[in-house]
Write a protein that holds these residues in place. Structure first.
Motif, short mmCIF file in Angstrom:
data_model
loop_
_atom_site.label_atom_id
_atom_site.label_comp_id
_atom_site.label_asym_id
_atom_site.label_seq_id
_atom_site.Cartn_x
_atom_site.Cartn_y
_atom_site.Cartn_z
N THR A 1 46.62 47.85 12.46
CA THR A 1 45.06 47.49 12.08
C THR A 1 44.99 46.15 13.21
N VAL A 2 43.83 46.25 13.34
CA VAL A 2 43.39 45.06 14.26
C VAL A 2 43.08 43.70 13.56
N ALA A 3 42.62 44.00 12.18
CA ALA A 3 42.47 43.08 10.84
C ALA A 3 44.48 43.04 10.23
N GLN A 4 44.98 43.81 10.50
CA GLN A 4 46.50 42.68 10.51
C GLN A 4 47.01 42.24 11.60
N ALA A 5 46.40 42.27 12.70
CA ALA A 5 46.82 41.74 13.79
C ALA A 5 46.03 39.81 13.59
N GLU A 6 44.60 40.43 13.30
CA GLU A 6 44.42 39.36 12.73
C GLU A 6 44.85 37.79 12.25
N ALA A 7 45.24 39.07 10.93
CA ALA A 7 46.08 37.88 9.65
C ALA A 7 47.02 37.90 10.52
#
Length: 196
Positions: free
Chosen positions: A89-95
């Motif tokens: 997910t994008v949230a995982q990519a940001e993290a």
């Protein structure tokens, strides 16, 4: 070489990862494998993951990023790695970006295998029929209905990563429907540009 391979289920990421591993001598890091290894090893993050899973809950992005952070510190990953199944997910990519930045590490490339989803479903349906015709049980992954559900999940959760990495000038697209060796050659061309 630090890479992420993107593409829907059945796009050939596993095959291409294996070839990259052989060519560059870097590990393919599967979040599922890393999670199991961390739990078995009893690392602090592994123990945290174990208690979450024991409750029947999904492991949080923070825990998964922590496991990735620990794993890329191991000796075999010092020269690079391929992330498999992460980020989703994008949230995982940001993290992931935040964690890598703290370590002073940058990804070299994000490679997306572009495919025709209808053709993929057709391939899976044919494989399932051929397996049944031989009187063998159909693998769970080759069940056309289950495959469509996985495709839908990919489209809603993971496909937005293409735009995320495109906006950061990191995304390289290649035709995942081409013959296997042509896909490998296209990936080699992308990687050669980054190795230079």
């Amino acid at each position: 070489m630090r890479l992420i391979l993107l593409g829907p289920p059945g796009a050939g990421k596993g095959t291409q990862s294996t070839r990259i591993v052989e060519r560059y001598g870097i590990p393919q890091l599967s979040t599922g494998d890393m999670l199991r290894a961390a739990v078995t090893a009893g690392t602090p993050i592994g123990l945290e993951a174990k208690s979450v899973m024991a409750r029947g809950d999904l492991v949080s992005d923070d825990i998964v990023v922590g496991i990735v952070a620990d794993r890329i510190e191991e000796e075999d990953a010092k020269g690079g790695f391929i992330l498999d199944g992460f980020p989703r997910t994008v949230a995982q990519a940001e993290a992931l970006d935040a964690m890598l930045a703290k370590k002073g590490i940058e990804l070299d490339a994000v490679i997306e295998l572009k495919v025709d989803e209808d053709a993929l479903v057709g391939r899976i349906e044919k494989r399932a029929k051929d397996t049944e015709a031989r009187g063998e049980p159909v693998r769970k992954d080759d069940n056309p209905e289950a495959f469509r559900i996985r495709l839908d999940a990919y489209r809603s959760q993971t496909a937005p990563l293409s735009d995320y990495y495109r906006d950061r000038d990191m995304l390289h697209e290649t035709d995942g429907m081409a013959p296997m060796d042509e896909v490998t050659a296209a990936i080699e061309t992308i990687l050669a540009a980054h190795a230079a």
